[in-house]
Design an enzyme around this catalytic site. Sequence first.
Site, PDB file in Angstrom:
ATOM      1  CG  HIS A   1      34.666  39.877  37.949  1.00 18.49           C
ATOM      2  ND1 HIS A   1      35.988  40.149  38.226  1.00 18.49           N
ATOM      3  CD2 HIS A   1      34.590  39.763  36.595  1.00 18.49           C
ATOM      4  CE1 HIS A   1      36.681  40.199  37.088  1.00 18.49           C
ATOM      5  NE2 HIS A   1      35.852  39.976  36.088  1.00 18.49           N
TER       6      HIS A   1
ATOM      7  CG  HIS B   1      35.824  35.418  34.423  1.00 17.72           C
ATOM      8  ND1 HIS B   1      36.236  35.303  33.115  1.00 17.72           N
ATOM      9  CD2 HIS B   1      36.000  36.724  34.747  1.00 17.72           C
ATOM     10  CE1 HIS B   1      36.637  36.475  32.661  1.00 17.72           C
ATOM     11  NE2 HIS B   1      36.490  37.367  33.645  1.00 17.72           N
TER      12      HIS B   1
END
Length: 131
Positions: A99, A97
């Site tokens: 951010h 992922h």
Amino acid sequence: MCIFCSIADGSIPAHKIYEDDHIVAFLDIAQVTKGHTLVIPKRHYEHFLACDNELLSYLMLKAQIIGNHIMNKTGAKGMHILSNINEAAGQSVAHFHVHLIPRYDAQDACQIHFAQSEPQDLAILAKQLAV
Ligand code: 5GP
Ligand code: ZN
């Protein structure tokens, strides 16, 4: 199945702000600053360094578009774009992922410190790390 795979396939809820066949962007449950968003591939890769090249390129281009959009909508003055890799770097969910963390000013809730290090022999280090 990992928690972000479940968010990707819709089996657990998230506040999604963008979705297509390959990626999803959703609000981080713990908003470091207002608008803190995670961009993930739908397919499971443990982290940035393990992600398929083509998918990574696609995701980063989308992260740029979504990042600009968040800047415009929130009025943020800056943004961190970061991806933690492994526990040693603070990765708590082992599904790649990125951010997107909007910054409003240097005193807001997000604090990232790059501490001063000991002087290094940069010539030796560059030789060791040359790609
Ligand atoms: P990491 O520490 O792995 O870089 O970041 C994982 C992030 O995922 C954390 O910022 C955490 O707040 C967020 N997170 C963990 N579980 C959930 C969840 O179930 N839903 C959402 N929206 N975010 C989550
Ligand atoms: Zn996963």
